[in-house]
Design a protein around this motif. Structure first.
Motif, PDB file in Angstrom:
ATOM      1  N   GLY A  21       0.785  -1.317  -0.111  1.00 36.75           N
ATOM      2  CA  GLY A  21       0.000  -0.195   0.031  1.00 36.75           C
ATOM      3  C   GLY A  21       0.726   1.434  -0.163  1.00 36.75           C
ATOM      4  O   GLY A  21       0.619   2.155  -0.845  1.00 36.75           O
ATOM      5  N   VAL A  22       1.675   1.253   0.675  1.00 41.83           N
ATOM      6  CA  VAL A  22       2.782   2.344   0.894  1.00 41.83           C
ATOM      7  C   VAL A  22       3.432   2.573  -0.588  1.00 41.83           C
ATOM      8  O   VAL A  22       3.515   3.747  -0.974  1.00 41.83           O
ATOM      9  N   ARG A  23       3.944   1.496  -0.880  1.00 37.57           N
ATOM     10  CA  ARG A  23       4.511   1.523  -2.306  1.00 37.57           C
ATOM     11  C   ARG A  23       3.786   2.059  -3.560  1.00 37.57           C
ATOM     12  O   ARG A  23       3.890   2.952  -4.131  1.00 37.57           O
ATOM     13  N   GLY A  43       2.031   7.022  -6.907  1.00 40.30           N
ATOM     14  CA  GLY A  43       1.022   7.677  -7.527  1.00 40.30           C
ATOM     15  C   GLY A  43      -0.373   6.999  -7.955  1.00 40.30           C
ATOM     16  O   GLY A  43      -1.296   7.239  -8.511  1.00 40.30           O
ATOM     17  N   ALA A  44      -0.510   5.638  -7.427  1.00 41.64           N
ATOM     18  CA  ALA A  44      -1.632   4.841  -7.518  1.00 41.64           C
ATOM     19  C   ALA A  44      -2.678   5.064  -6.184  1.00 41.64           C
ATOM     20  O   ALA A  44      -2.154   5.342  -4.947  1.00 41.64           O
ATOM     21  N   ALA A  45      -3.931   4.698  -6.455  1.00 42.72           N
ATOM     22  CA  ALA A  45      -4.809   4.534  -5.117  1.00 42.72           C
ATOM     23  C   ALA A  45      -4.661   3.139  -4.770  1.00 42.72           C
ATOM     24  O   ALA A  45      -4.619   2.096  -5.321  1.00 42.72           O
ATOM     25  N   GLY A  69     -10.586   2.140 -15.815  1.00 46.88           N
ATOM     26  CA  GLY A  69     -10.988   0.803 -15.165  1.00 46.88           C
ATOM     27  C   GLY A  69      -9.733   0.473 -14.598  1.00 46.88           C
ATOM     28  O   GLY A  69      -9.632  -0.311 -13.568  1.00 46.88           O
ATOM     29  N   LEU A  70      -8.443   0.574 -15.236  1.00 47.51           N
ATOM     30  CA  LEU A  70      -7.230   0.353 -14.614  1.00 47.51           C
ATOM     31  C   LEU A  70      -6.728   1.074 -13.323  1.00 47.51           C
ATOM     32  O   LEU A  70      -6.305   0.547 -12.238  1.00 47.51           O
ATOM     33  N   LEU A  71      -7.132   2.220 -13.063  1.00 45.02           N
ATOM     34  CA  LEU A  71      -7.186   3.198 -12.140  1.00 45.02           C
ATOM     35  C   LEU A  71      -7.884   2.236 -10.914  1.00 45.02           C
ATOM     36  O   LEU A  71      -7.539   2.251  -9.439  1.00 45.02           O
ATOM     37  N   GLY A  72      -9.397   1.775 -11.260  1.00 44.08           N
ATOM     38  CA  GLY A  72     -10.040   1.150 -10.288  1.00 44.08           C
ATOM     39  C   GLY A  72      -9.264  -0.067  -9.569  1.00 44.08           C
ATOM     40  O   GLY A  72      -9.689  -0.636  -8.664  1.00 44.08           O
ATOM     41  N   GLU A  73      -8.404  -0.583 -10.432  1.00 41.31           N
ATOM     42  CA  GLU A  73      -7.584  -2.000 -10.128  1.00 41.31           C
ATOM     43  C   GLU A  73      -6.501  -1.577  -9.032  1.00 41.31           C
ATOM     44  O   GLU A  73      -5.895  -2.253  -8.765  1.00 41.31           O
ATOM     45  N   GLY A  74      -6.270  -0.430  -9.142  1.00 44.58           N
ATOM     46  CA  GLY A  74      -5.274   0.331  -8.201  1.00 44.58           C
ATOM     47  C   GLY A  74      -3.922   0.395  -8.793  1.00 44.58           C
ATOM     48  O   GLY A  74      -2.611   0.623  -8.049  1.00 44.58           O
ATOM     49  N   LEU A  75      -3.702   0.216 -10.308  1.00 40.20           N
ATOM     50  CA  LEU A  75      -2.673   0.377 -10.883  1.00 40.20           C
ATOM     51  C   LEU A  75      -1.933   1.842 -11.067  1.00 40.20           C
ATOM     52  O   LEU A  75      -2.454   2.863 -10.832  1.00 40.20           O
ATOM     53  N   SER A  76      -0.729   1.691 -10.783  1.00 43.50           N
ATOM     54  CA  SER A  76      -0.047   3.246 -11.080  1.00 43.50           C
ATOM     55  C   SER A  76       0.028   3.581 -12.624  1.00 43.50           C
ATOM     56  O   SER A  76      -0.189   2.847 -13.368  1.00 43.50           O
ATOM     57  N   LEU A 118     -13.521  15.082 -10.208  1.00 43.33           N
ATOM     58  CA  LEU A 118     -13.106  14.139  -9.148  1.00 43.33           C
ATOM     59  C   LEU A 118     -11.727  14.785  -8.621  1.00 43.33           C
ATOM     60  O   LEU A 118     -11.086  15.422  -9.158  1.00 43.33           O
ATOM     61  N   GLN A 119     -11.556  14.654  -7.198  1.00 45.22           N
ATOM     62  CA  GLN A 119     -10.487  15.259  -6.685  1.00 45.22           C
ATOM     63  C   GLN A 119      -9.027  14.511  -6.614  1.00 45.22           C
ATOM     64  O   GLN A 119      -7.896  14.924  -6.696  1.00 45.22           O
ATOM     65  N   ASN A 120      -9.278  13.164  -6.580  1.00 47.93           N
ATOM     66  CA  ASN A 120      -8.018  12.225  -6.519  1.00 47.93           C
ATOM     67  C   ASN A 120      -8.466  10.957  -7.222  1.00 47.93           C
ATOM     68  O   ASN A 120      -9.478  10.484  -7.630  1.00 47.93           O
ATOM     69  N   ARG A 121      -7.160  10.013  -7.273  1.00 51.88           N
ATOM     70  CA  ARG A 121      -7.320   8.902  -8.011  1.00 51.88           C
ATOM     71  C   ARG A 121      -8.173   7.840  -7.040  1.00 51.88           C
ATOM     72  O   ARG A 121      -8.716   6.849  -7.758  1.00 51.88           O
ATOM     73  N   VAL A 122      -8.373   8.063  -5.808  1.00 47.10           N
ATOM     74  CA  VAL A 122      -9.267   6.941  -4.995  1.00 47.10           C
ATOM     75  C   VAL A 122     -10.776   7.177  -5.510  1.00 47.10           C
ATOM     76  O   VAL A 122     -11.292   6.337  -5.449  1.00 47.10           O
ATOM     77  N   GLN A 123     -11.022   8.560  -5.571  1.00 47.50           N
ATOM     78  CA  GLN A 123     -12.448   8.934  -6.095  1.00 47.50           C
ATOM     79  C   GLN A 123     -12.771   8.238  -7.211  1.00 47.50           C
ATOM     80  O   GLN A 123     -13.804   7.756  -7.685  1.00 47.50           O
ATOM     81  N   ALA A 124     -11.748   8.486  -8.365  1.00 49.07           N
ATOM     82  CA  ALA A 124     -11.980   7.828  -9.624  1.00 49.07           C
ATOM     83  C   ALA A 124     -12.001   6.237  -9.547  1.00 49.07           C
ATOM     84  O   ALA A 124     -12.479   5.556 -10.320  1.00 49.07           O
TER      85      ALA A 124
END
Length: 218
Positions: A114-116, A121-123, A164-171, A199-205
């Motif tokens: 998670g830290v990495r 830059g990933a969620a 969709g890939l942001l949703g998978e948590g990819l950087s 949206l404000q950030n990648r987590v929201q995305a």
């Protein structure tokens, strides 16, 4: 080297988390704080890559500290430490720009992952809380005005693919490899997605990607 600020009012928790992070040669805990106000001061002084904040802390709680750190040190990504009974706090933290949510009782490997991810830059949402957060956001958060599918309809096919890939948590670098694009091109797509969807950030995305059915629910 990923430089981390760790903030938690319980010394045992700080020691445990610091010990776990210390097992990764690419991560260094550069400062530790026992309350939110101290965390903000140390973030200004050290400008870490990641601020790992407990949600409940004295003087200034993690949510307020996250907002202040994101304002004062925008180059520092913020990830929250949480437990199962703090879902409401987790959702509120989205508005403060938090990029990750980690469980204190998670597997040590998940904490490092998670830290990495956040540093790159990933969620990152801990798999054990992702479903609950997404369900609640769907009922009362990001999609309360317009269904997810209607919101993402304004995106191009490529932008929906990136979402969709942001949703998978990819950087960005992971997405670039997956889609055979340059990292700069991916960064441009991500910026366009956030702007066009408000949206404000990648987590929201990432959450909206789940709501729109672009990612399988956990």
């Amino acid at each position: 080297m990923i430089r981390v600020l760790l903030a938690d009012d319980e010394g045992m928790i700080r020691a445990g988390v610091a010990a776990i992070l210390g097992t990764d040669e690419g991560i260094e805990v550069v400062a530790e704080a026992s309350d939110g106000a101290e965390a903000v001061a140390l973030a200004r002084a050290h400008r870490p890559d990641v601020a790992l904040l407990d949600i409940r802390m004295p003087r200034l709680d993690g949510l307020a500290a996250a907002a202040e750190i994101r304002r004062a040190v925008p180059g520092t990504a913020v990830s929250m430490l949480t437990t199962f009974d703090e879902d409401e706090y987790v959702m509120r933290a989205l508005a403060e720009g938090a990029s990750g949510f980690l469980l204190k009782a998670a597997d040590p490997r998940e904490l490092i992952l998670g830290v990495r991810a956040v540093a790159e830059g990933a969620a990152y949402l801990s798999p054990r809380i992702a479903h609950r957060v997404i369900a609640k956001m769907g009922a009362a958060g990001l999609t309360r005005r317009t269904p997810g599918l209607e919101r993402v309809a304004v995106l191009t096919p490529r932008e929906r693919e990136v979402l969709g890939l942001l949703g998978e948590g990819l950087s960005n670098s992971d997405i670039a490899v997956r889609l055979f694009l340059t990292e700069g091109t991916v960064k441009g797509h991500v910026s366009a997605i956030l702007t066009r969807l408000g949206l404000q950030n990648r987590v929201q995305a990432a959450i909206l990607a789940y709501e729109a059915g672009l990612v399988a629910r956990p």
